[in-house]
Design an enzyme around this catalytic site. Structure first.
Site, PDB file in Angstrom:
ATOM      1  N   LEU A 213      26.826  74.959  82.191  1.00 60.00           N
ATOM      2  CA  LEU A 213      27.221  76.190  81.499  1.00 60.00           C
ATOM      3  C   LEU A 213      28.288  76.852  82.366  1.00 60.00           C
ATOM      4  CD1 LEU A 213      23.839  77.803  80.275  1.00 60.00           C
ATOM      5  CD2 LEU A 213      25.512  76.551  78.917  1.00 60.00           C
ATOM      6  N   ASP A 214      29.304  77.437  81.728  1.00 56.73           N
ATOM      7  CA  ASP A 214      30.372  78.075  82.482  1.00 56.73           C
ATOM      8  C   ASP A 214      29.833  79.251  83.306  1.00 56.73           C
ATOM      9  OD1 ASP A 214      32.197  76.364  81.313  1.00 56.73           O
ATOM     10  OD2 ASP A 214      32.629  77.750  79.669  1.00 56.73           O
ATOM     11  N   TYR A 215      30.633  79.659  84.270  1.00 54.32           N
ATOM     12  CA  TYR A 215      30.305  80.791  85.157  1.00 54.32           C
ATOM     13  C   TYR A 215      29.880  82.028  84.361  1.00 54.32           C
ATOM     14  CZ  TYR A 215      31.147  83.975  89.122  1.00 54.32           C
ATOM     15  OH  TYR A 215      31.017  84.895  90.135  1.00 54.32           O
TER      16      TYR A 215
END
Ligand code: URA
Length: 239
Positions: free
Chosen positions: A101-103
């Site tokens: 999952l992205d930041y």
């Protein structure tokens, strides 16, 4: 005797596919000798080293479901010293995230030391559904919703069939809330699908993976999967 990549994956070091890459790259030794050809079979009692690390294929398997907060990276180590998802889980096992999952993306992330399950859950042929809720800038049209469902060209390759529905349209704030269900896991896929249609994703949350949801798990918290849940995940595998 088992294939070397399978033993490495069973150890939880990485997925079977990644193990194959490491073998070809000359990063795997069996009983002190370098093995670089595919199809090599080894024993569970052999001394196997991957990237210089001895592996233990018999380590107990653990499975965690994390509700990832914003501002945390989905890697084991970050070169910018930012907080990682592993910092949020107390365990003495060498776990890693299944997928990414992205930041700034929140929501459901699975972590484990079970390379085999990782392999199954991330392989597109198994069509594991992931539900995302995206808040986007602008008012989504029915036409664009259809495009999301039929596939969007990203890097010259169309995304597979998806499901999408409008949850809310906020005319005043000029934003929309859209549920998008996909079963692939390409890099930044959801954001890029919307961006290709001209929408900026303001917020993104993963609500579920297959039958697993965030129910009862607050942001930043986690729980272990039950044996029943792990068995159910394995039963979804189409081999
Ligand atoms: N798609 C994205 O664009 N970002 C995520 O974090 C997950 C899926």
């Amino acid at each position: 005797m088992e294939r070397l990549q399978k033993i490495i994956a069973l150890s939880g070091y990485c997925s079977r596919r990644k193990a194959e890459e490491l073998i070809v790259q000359g990063k795997v030794k069996v009983n002190g000798s370098l093995v670089t050809h595919m199809g090599f079979k080894a024993n569970f009692n052999d001394c196997i080293e991957v990237e210089g690390n001895p592996i233990n294929p018999k380590e107990d398997k653990v499975y965690y479901l994390l509700n990832k907060p914003r501002g945390v990276v989905t890697t084991s180590k970050d070169d910018k010293n930012r907080k990682t998802v592993l910092d949020l889980i107390k365990t003495d096992k060498r776990i890693y995230p299944i997928g990414r999952l992205d930041y700034d993306t929140t929501g459901l992330l699975l972590l484990t030391n079970d390379g085999e399950l990782t392999n199954f859950l991330t392989h597109p042929k198994n069509k594991i559904e992931k539900v995302y809720i995206a808040k986007i800038k602008g008012l989504i049209t029915k036409d664009n919703l259809k495009k999301l469902c039929n596939g969007i060209m990203i890097d010259g390759k169309k995304t597979s069939k998806a499901k999408a529905k409008i949850l809310k349209i906020d005319n005043k704030a000029n934003s929309s809330l859209v549920e998008l269900i996909i079963h692939e896991g390409r890099n930044h896929q959801v954001k890029r699908m919307f961006e290709m249609l001209g929408y900026e994703v303001l917020k993104l949350k993963r609500e579920s993976i297959s039958f697993l949801t965030l129910d009862g798990v607050k942001t930043g918290e986690y729980r272990e999967l039950s044996i029943k849940e792990v068995k159910k995940l394995y039963s979804e595998i189409k081999d």
